[in-house]
Design a protein around this motif. Structure first.
Motif, PDB file in Angstrom:
ATOM      1  N   LYS A 176       0.864  -1.264   0.127  1.00 17.41           N
ATOM      2  CA  LYS A 176       0.217   0.045  -0.021  1.00 17.41           C
ATOM      3  C   LYS A 176       0.910   1.067  -0.131  1.00 17.41           C
ATOM      4  O   LYS A 176       0.564   2.186  -0.871  1.00 17.41           O
ATOM      5  CB  LYS A 176      -0.942   0.056   1.243  1.00 17.41           C
ATOM      6  CG  LYS A 176      -2.079  -1.114   1.205  1.00 17.41           C
ATOM      7  CD  LYS A 176      -3.047  -0.972   2.423  1.00 17.41           C
ATOM      8  CE  LYS A 176      -4.066  -1.967   2.243  1.00 17.41           C
ATOM      9  NZ  LYS A 176      -4.993  -1.877   3.427  1.00 17.41           N
ATOM     10  N   ILE A 177       1.931   1.333   0.783  1.00 19.62           N
ATOM     11  CA  ILE A 177       2.659   2.606   0.713  1.00 19.62           C
ATOM     12  C   ILE A 177       3.452   2.430  -0.464  1.00 19.62           C
ATOM     13  O   ILE A 177       3.520   3.750  -0.882  1.00 19.62           O
ATOM     14  CB  ILE A 177       3.975   2.136   2.013  1.00 19.62           C
ATOM     15  CG1 ILE A 177       3.215   2.205   3.381  1.00 19.62           C
ATOM     16  CG2 ILE A 177       4.725   3.303   2.006  1.00 19.62           C
ATOM     17  CD1 ILE A 177       3.853   2.029   4.545  1.00 19.62           C
ATOM     18  N   ALA A 178       4.031   1.397  -0.899  1.00 18.69           N
ATOM     19  CA  ALA A 178       4.527   1.712  -2.448  1.00 18.69           C
ATOM     20  C   ALA A 178       3.752   2.113  -3.284  1.00 18.69           C
ATOM     21  O   ALA A 178       4.199   3.002  -4.200  1.00 18.69           O
ATOM     22  CB  ALA A 178       5.059   0.171  -2.681  1.00 18.69           C
ATOM     23  N   ALA A 179       2.589   1.601  -3.365  1.00 19.67           N
ATOM     24  CA  ALA A 179       1.407   2.229  -4.449  1.00 19.67           C
ATOM     25  C   ALA A 179       1.452   3.550  -4.310  1.00 19.67           C
ATOM     26  O   ALA A 179       1.226   4.332  -5.222  1.00 19.67           O
ATOM     27  CB  ALA A 179       0.340   1.299  -4.188  1.00 19.67           C
ATOM     28  N   TRP A 180       1.143   4.207  -2.883  1.00 17.82           N
ATOM     29  CA  TRP A 180       1.041   5.420  -2.645  1.00 17.82           C
ATOM     30  C   TRP A 180       2.149   6.312  -2.992  1.00 17.82           C
ATOM     31  O   TRP A 180       1.872   7.703  -3.600  1.00 17.82           O
ATOM     32  CB  TRP A 180       0.762   5.864  -1.287  1.00 17.82           C
ATOM     33  CG  TRP A 180       0.629   7.154  -0.662  1.00 17.82           C
ATOM     34  CD1 TRP A 180      -0.319   7.893  -1.050  1.00 17.82           C
ATOM     35  CD2 TRP A 180       1.440   7.824   0.209  1.00 17.82           C
ATOM     36  NE1 TRP A 180      -0.270   9.131  -0.379  1.00 17.82           N
ATOM     37  CE2 TRP A 180       0.827   9.211   0.401  1.00 17.82           C
ATOM     38  CE3 TRP A 180       2.567   7.621   0.705  1.00 17.82           C
ATOM     39  CZ2 TRP A 180       1.519  10.066   0.825  1.00 17.82           C
ATOM     40  CZ3 TRP A 180       3.041   8.318   1.688  1.00 17.82           C
ATOM     41  CH2 TRP A 180       2.518   9.684   1.734  1.00 17.82           C
ATOM     42  N   LEU A 181       3.356   5.619  -3.171  1.00 17.45           N
ATOM     43  CA  LEU A 181       4.452   6.545  -3.297  1.00 17.45           C
ATOM     44  C   LEU A 181       4.821   6.348  -4.869  1.00 17.45           C
ATOM     45  O   LEU A 181       5.890   6.955  -5.333  1.00 17.45           O
ATOM     46  CB  LEU A 181       5.661   5.976  -2.490  1.00 17.45           C
ATOM     47  CG  LEU A 181       5.770   6.208  -0.974  1.00 17.45           C
ATOM     48  CD1 LEU A 181       6.898   5.605  -0.509  1.00 17.45           C
ATOM     49  CD2 LEU A 181       5.720   7.716  -0.914  1.00 17.45           C
ATOM     50  N   GLY A 182       4.091   5.538  -5.724  1.00 15.37           N
ATOM     51  CA  GLY A 182       4.407   5.541  -7.081  1.00 15.37           C
ATOM     52  C   GLY A 182       5.281   4.419  -7.569  1.00 15.37           C
ATOM     53  O   GLY A 182       5.471   4.442  -8.733  1.00 15.37           O
ATOM     54  N   VAL A 183       5.361   3.531  -6.611  1.00 12.47           N
ATOM     55  CA  VAL A 183       6.550   2.391  -7.159  1.00 12.47           C
ATOM     56  C   VAL A 183       5.514   1.361  -7.702  1.00 12.47           C
ATOM     57  O   VAL A 183       4.539   0.668  -7.173  1.00 12.47           O
ATOM     58  CB  VAL A 183       7.137   1.698  -5.837  1.00 12.47           C
ATOM     59  CG1 VAL A 183       8.019   0.796  -6.337  1.00 12.47           C
ATOM     60  CG2 VAL A 183       7.909   2.887  -5.221  1.00 12.47           C
ATOM     61  N   ASP A 184       5.601   0.944  -8.953  1.00  9.68           N
ATOM     62  CA  ASP A 184       4.780   0.068  -9.699  1.00  9.68           C
ATOM     63  C   ASP A 184       5.209  -1.402  -9.357  1.00  9.68           C
ATOM     64  O   ASP A 184       6.260  -2.037  -9.585  1.00  9.68           O
ATOM     65  CB  ASP A 184       5.023   0.275 -11.256  1.00  9.68           C
ATOM     66  CG  ASP A 184       3.994  -0.623 -11.843  1.00  9.68           C
ATOM     67  OD1 ASP A 184       2.945  -1.190 -11.661  1.00  9.68           O
ATOM     68  OD2 ASP A 184       4.254  -0.738 -13.356  1.00  9.68           O
ATOM     69  N   LEU A 185       4.561  -1.998  -8.564  1.00  8.06           N
ATOM     70  CA  LEU A 185       4.769  -3.549  -7.868  1.00  8.06           C
ATOM     71  C   LEU A 185       3.621  -4.508  -8.334  1.00  8.06           C
ATOM     72  O   LEU A 185       2.507  -4.017  -8.504  1.00  8.06           O
ATOM     73  CB  LEU A 185       5.135  -3.308  -6.603  1.00  8.06           C
ATOM     74  CG  LEU A 185       6.234  -2.627  -6.114  1.00  8.06           C
ATOM     75  CD1 LEU A 185       6.101  -2.831  -4.659  1.00  8.06           C
ATOM     76  CD2 LEU A 185       7.573  -3.657  -6.610  1.00  8.06           C
ATOM     77  N   ILE A 186       3.821  -5.510  -8.337  1.00  3.60           N
ATOM     78  CA  ILE A 186       2.588  -6.649  -8.683  1.00  3.60           C
ATOM     79  C   ILE A 186       2.375  -7.121  -7.364  1.00  3.60           C
ATOM     80  O   ILE A 186       3.233  -7.723  -6.654  1.00  3.60           O
ATOM     81  CB  ILE A 186       3.104  -7.664  -9.565  1.00  3.60           C
ATOM     82  CG1 ILE A 186       3.738  -7.390 -10.886  1.00  3.60           C
ATOM     83  CG2 ILE A 186       2.210  -8.820  -9.655  1.00  3.60           C
ATOM     84  CD1 ILE A 186       2.529  -6.724 -11.654  1.00  3.60           C
ATOM     85  N   LEU A 233      14.529  -5.924  -8.357  1.00  4.45           N
ATOM     86  CA  LEU A 233      13.905  -6.395  -9.566  1.00  4.45           C
ATOM     87  C   LEU A 233      12.388  -6.443  -9.594  1.00  4.45           C
ATOM     88  O   LEU A 233      11.773  -6.375 -10.629  1.00  4.45           O
ATOM     89  CB  LEU A 233      14.387  -7.717  -9.790  1.00  4.45           C
ATOM     90  CG  LEU A 233      15.852  -8.117  -9.973  1.00  4.45           C
ATOM     91  CD1 LEU A 233      16.387  -9.317 -10.040  1.00  4.45           C
ATOM     92  CD2 LEU A 233      16.061  -7.125 -11.113  1.00  4.45           C
ATOM     93  N   ARG A 234      11.747  -6.543  -8.330  1.00  3.54           N
ATOM     94  CA  ARG A 234      10.340  -6.749  -8.432  1.00  3.54           C
ATOM     95  C   ARG A 234       9.595  -5.345  -8.759  1.00  3.54           C
ATOM     96  O   ARG A 234       8.613  -5.450  -9.479  1.00  3.54           O
ATOM     97  CB  ARG A 234       9.783  -6.721  -7.006  1.00  3.54           C
ATOM     98  CG  ARG A 234      10.403  -8.056  -6.399  1.00  3.54           C
ATOM     99  CD  ARG A 234       9.882  -8.137  -4.978  1.00  3.54           C
ATOM    100  NE  ARG A 234      10.576  -9.049  -3.949  1.00  3.54           N
ATOM    101  CZ  ARG A 234      10.303  -9.541  -2.994  1.00  3.54           C
ATOM    102  NH1 ARG A 234       9.268  -9.163  -2.398  1.00  3.54           N
ATOM    103  NH2 ARG A 234      10.960 -10.566  -2.369  1.00  3.54           N
ATOM    104  N   ALA A 235      10.334  -4.176  -9.019  1.00  2.31           N
ATOM    105  CA  ALA A 235       9.789  -3.047  -9.684  1.00  2.31           C
ATOM    106  C   ALA A 235      10.464  -2.662 -11.087  1.00  2.31           C
ATOM    107  O   ALA A 235       9.873  -1.950 -11.525  1.00  2.31           O
ATOM    108  CB  ALA A 235      10.141  -1.877  -8.693  1.00  2.31           C
ATOM    109  N   MET A 236      11.567  -3.236 -11.354  1.00  2.00           N
ATOM    110  CA  MET A 236      12.335  -2.895 -12.430  1.00  2.00           C
ATOM    111  C   MET A 236      11.781  -3.509 -13.600  1.00  2.00           C
ATOM    112  O   MET A 236      11.601  -3.298 -14.663  1.00  2.00           O
ATOM    113  CB  MET A 236      13.917  -3.440 -12.406  1.00  2.00           C
ATOM    114  CG  MET A 236      14.728  -2.699 -11.391  1.00  2.00           C
ATOM    115  SD  MET A 236      16.268  -3.373 -11.025  1.00  2.00           S
ATOM    116  CE  MET A 236      17.133  -3.134 -12.606  1.00  2.00           C
TER     117      MET A 236
END
Length: 338
Positions: free
Chosen positions: A154-164, A191-194
């Motif tokens: 949730k934090i990653a999505a809020w910060l704009g990090v594109d993750l699955i 790698l999860r975001a790359m």
């Protein structure tokens, strides 16, 4: 989407760090699955399993040598030291993609359910370049790990990090997508975001994550927190913007307190201010330390990137047979630092 006609050569990549207890169990299971896929015509008979020894201190590399001596489908890659899980994955993909049409990365502890490898290969045949293996649930996790993982996404999505969401590093990638990944030059690997940044056609398959078959987890809480912080700060500058906004907020609160103090003084009702003074000092001191720390993380990443040190260093590659294509000979002597 075009259905593929060519039968691909598969390379299964296992990063291993002190995995002597579980390695035999894992290789036995994966070789059975590999054979079944070969019989079904999903992959070629020369598909292989590549174990990347990430500077293990136990008998992991000795076991790799024993297995590859009697099994032609086993390849061993030894890194010169412990570079970490992400560089080990990248090293394996770099080497395996020189021989294979598709690669699948998974952990050596069998928590990534290898039974869905066939489904992942089937998705490749449908035309997808990347196939993510996603956990169907987190019921096997502890309450703490389950909720902290959900909070991280949730934090990653809020910060704009594109993750699955609920995807780790269990994925299939085509030779084309691996080549594109290798062009990304950063040393701070996440790698999860790359991989999602590449933009190639992708899909997901779900699986139920199992328990570690043997040995101990190589990702304790401290390392997991470090990994999460590195991942977020490698792909978003919003934490720095957040600190700026927080500073504006604190200054605004301080302005209100000043106005309030003036009114209190004017109407002759001053209050003892020791408590509020101490709280303010500690609060602002803590905010300053956090701010300096966050900025320091970004400066540290810049420091790492500009030095351009190798992301990994390969000491030895064993178990490879002479290739028919002479262009592939370089893999046998490669010390790849890209």
């Amino acid at each position: 989407m075009i259905i593929r006609q060519k039968v691909p050569r598969l390379g299964l990549i296992l990063p291993a760090y002190n995995e002597q207890e579980v390695l035999k169990i894992t290789l036995t299971k994966l070789r059975i699955i590999r054979s079944e896929l070969v019989k079904s015509g999903a992959i070629t008979a020369d598909s292989f399993i590549m174990i990347v020894d990430d500077g293990s201190k136990d008998r992991t590399w000795a076991l790799v040598n024993e297995y590859e001596a009697t099994n032609p489908d086993i390849i061993g890659v030894k890194l010169s030291r412990n570079f970490g899980h992400q560089p080990a994955l990248l090293a394996g993909m770099s080497e395996a993609s020189k021989l294979a049409d598709i690669v699948i990365t998974l952990d050596a502890d069998l928590q990534d359910n290898p039974e869905i490898i066939g489904q992942m290969v089937a998705k490749y045949h449908e035309g997808y370049e990347i196939v993510y293996a996603v956990r169907s649930s987190r019921q096997t996790d502890t309450w703490f790990k389950r909720n902290t993982a959900l909070a991280f996404y949730k934090i990653a999505a809020w910060l704009g990090v594109d993750l699955i969401p609920n995807h780790a590093d269990f994925r299939l990638m085509s030779k084309t997508s691996v080549a594109a990944l290798m062009k990304l030059p950063e040393r701070n690997l996440f790698l999860r975001a790359m991989v999602p940044l590449l933009g190639y056609p992708s899909t997901e398959v779900t699986y139920e994550r199992g328990k570690r078959q043997a040995g101990q987890s190589k990702y304790p809480l401290k390392k997991m927190l470090t990994f999460a912080i590195d991942g977020i700060t490698s792909f978003s500058v919003k934490p720095i913007r957040f600190l700026f906004d927080l500073g504006i907020l604190v200054v605004g609160i301080a302005g209100i307190e000043i106005v309030y103090t003036i009114f209190e003084k004017m109407f002759g009702n001053p209050q003892s201010g020791w408590s509020s003074l101490m709280i303010s000092i500690w609060l602002l001191g803590g905010i300053n330390l956090i701010a300096i720390g966050v900025v320091g993380i970004y400066i540290g990443k810049i420091f790492t990137e500009v030095k351009q040190r190798p992301r990994f260093q390969i000491e030895n590659v064993t178990g490879l047979k002479e290739p028919e294509n002479q262009a592939d000979i370089s893999i046998y002597k490669s010390v790849n630092a890209n």
